[in-house]
Design an enzyme around this catalytic site. Structure first.
Site, PDB file in Angstrom:
ATOM      1  N   GLY A  64      19.496 -10.625   4.617  1.00 49.54           N
ATOM      2  CA  GLY A  64      18.081 -10.639   4.277  1.00 49.54           C
ATOM      3  C   GLY A  64      17.676  -9.301   3.699  1.00 49.54           C
ATOM      4  N   HIS A  65      16.371  -9.111   3.543  1.00 47.21           N
ATOM      5  CA  HIS A  65      15.849  -7.879   2.959  1.00 47.21           C
ATOM      6  C   HIS A  65      15.191  -6.978   3.993  1.00 47.21           C
ATOM      7  CE1 HIS A  65      15.539  -9.822  -1.341  1.00 47.21           C
ATOM      8  NE2 HIS A  65      16.755  -9.856  -0.823  1.00 47.21           N
ATOM      9  N   GLY A  66      15.414  -7.263   5.280  1.00 42.88           N
ATOM     10  CA  GLY A  66      14.877  -6.412   6.321  1.00 42.88           C
ATOM     11  C   GLY A  66      13.506  -6.848   6.809  1.00 42.88           C
TER      12      GLY A  66
ATOM     13  N   ASP B  99      15.550 -13.339   1.821  1.00 45.48           N
ATOM     14  CA  ASP B  99      14.466 -12.400   1.492  1.00 45.48           C
ATOM     15  C   ASP B  99      14.115 -11.636   2.766  1.00 45.48           C
ATOM     16  OD1 ASP B  99      11.957 -11.274   0.277  1.00 45.48           O
ATOM     17  OD2 ASP B  99      12.458 -12.703  -1.297  1.00 45.48           O
ATOM     18  N   ASP B 100      12.879 -11.152   2.884  1.00 43.51           N
ATOM     19  CA  ASP B 100      12.513 -10.413   4.098  1.00 43.51           C
ATOM     20  C   ASP B 100      12.683 -11.288   5.334  1.00 43.51           C
ATOM     21  OD1 ASP B 100      11.766  -8.172   2.637  1.00 43.51           O
ATOM     22  OD2 ASP B 100       9.675  -8.769   2.498  1.00 43.51           O
TER      23      ASP B 100
END
Length: 393
Positions: free
Chosen positions: A238-240, A216-217
């Site tokens: 990940g999501h940044g 995720d983030d």
């Protein structure tokens, strides 16, 4: 003579205390901790910490180079002096979430001033058996977070690894002046809802020289966060790094002063992102600065998303009421895995103000023979420097 006798007794007390805890080191093994893979050391750790916390001068809790099983534990101050928790070994969580209290925590640190967590050790949440228990629409609130820091002040977390958390790896709430340095987060891309570090209602949080790989983030920044600095962090998968999502709940506090600098993103879903819900409550985001960043095969390298509505959980036709102002994206370079390398989707109700974009060099590397583009709505950014793509025209 009486005073001399009292002084002598006090000296003997100091000597005996020093012998019991040489250098104020509280080794969990002396409190019954066993590295046999089946004995829970939570009681031993709590007792060691309790004595260290009550010690009148700086002290150290030691978890040596062994593998220990640890159930849920809360280490709580205030303490009389600075406390170091030195984790040299590996702490493993219970694998069955049903055997843990439903409070969203594995290891919690709270109400401690001048805490240091270090030692090169690992907190292994053993999350792989738990991730499959959550569907894509389930937030998995019942699953524990590896590390919680609640109302911690003037603290450092360094040379520590968080591995395979069942939910978020780290949650920071109500903290002031907390630094993560040489911090490693490790989880596979398919792990659900395993945000690396989530920050909420905290001030002066610094993350530097760290590596975050998760599902995720890498870092998510919630409401009430102020003066957050993220430097020299490698993110991916990940999501940044995300500010938000914001505006879903009433009375959210402003987010002010976020700097992301000298960071690298590899194979992430997003790069640097600000996201708010449509049909939101009122809120504000200001002084956001993203500078000197490398993107490598990132799906959405630069994004403001004020129509963030996953799984159609909101009314996307109503505008976000979160005001975004004073934002800069500077010297961002690398490759985008999608054609839209820069997307600034601001609110139609409260357009973004004071957005600056300078020196963006992002190349689309997908199968299509086309250049990277930008998409912009409800924003008129100031454009500076040289760009590899046309920005907001």
């Amino acid at each position: 003579m009486g005073n001399l006798k009292v002084a002598a007794m006090f000296l003997l007390l100091l000597v005996s205390t020093a012998k019991a805890h040489p250098g104020a080191v509280f080794d969990v093994r002396k409190y019954g901790a066993k590295a046999d893979g089946k004995s829970d050391i939570s009681k031993a750790l709590c007792n060691a910490f309790k004595e260290a916390c009550a010690y009148p001068t700086p002290s150290k809790v030691l978890i040596p180079k062994r593998t220990f099983l640890l159930a849920q534990v809360s280490l709580e101050g205030p303490c009389k002096a600075p406390v170091k928790i030195v984790v040299r070994g590996t702490l493993k969580a219970l694998t069955d979430p049903s055997k843990m209290k439903v409070d969203g925590s594995w290891v919690t640190f709270q109400y401690i001033d001048r805490l240091t967590l270090s030692g090169g050790g690992t907190f292994d949440g053993q999350g792989s058996k738990a991730w499959g228990t959550c569907g894509l629409k389930s937030y998995c609130k019942q699953l524990p977070i590896n590390l919680r820091f609640n109302f911690i002040t003037n603290a450092i977390v360094e040379n520590i690894t968080s591995k395979d958390s069942k939910q978020f790896h780290v949650n920071v709430l109500g903290c002031n002046n907390l630094t993560f340095r040489r911090f490693t987060i490790s989880a596979p891309e398919h792990s659900l809802n395993t945000d690396g570090i989530h920050i909420g209602r905290s001030t002066g949080i610094n993350i530097t020289d760290s590596n975050i790989a998760t599902g995720d983030d890498c870092v998510s920044i919630g409401d009430g966060s102020r003066q957050i600095t993220i430097t020299k962090v490698t993110c991916g998968p990940g999501h940044g790094i995300s500010v938000g999502s914001l505006g879903k709940y009433k009375n959210e506090e402003p987010v002010v002063g976020v700097t992301v600098r000298n960071c690298s993103f590899f194979n992430t879903m997003n790069g640097v992102r600000i996201k708010t819900w449509p049909a939101s409550f009122r809120g504000s985001v200001s002084d956001m600065h993203f500078e000197d960043i490398i993107m490598n095969n990132v799906s959405s390298p630069v994004i403001i998303d004020q129509v963030y509505c996953p799984n159609n959980e909101c009314n996307a036709k109503l505008p976000s009421l979160v005001r975004i102002s004073n934002v800069s994206f500077k010297n961002i370079r690398g490759t985008s895995s999608t054609p839209v390398a820069v997307k600034l989707a601001c609110s139609s109700g409260i357009p973004c103000r004071g957005v600056e974009i300078a020196d963006i060099d992002l190349r689309y590397t997908g199968k299509e023979a086309r250049a990277a583009v930008s998409e912009c709505s409800n924003v008129r950014p100031k454009i500076f420097g040289k760009h590899s793509l046309t920005i907001c025209t």
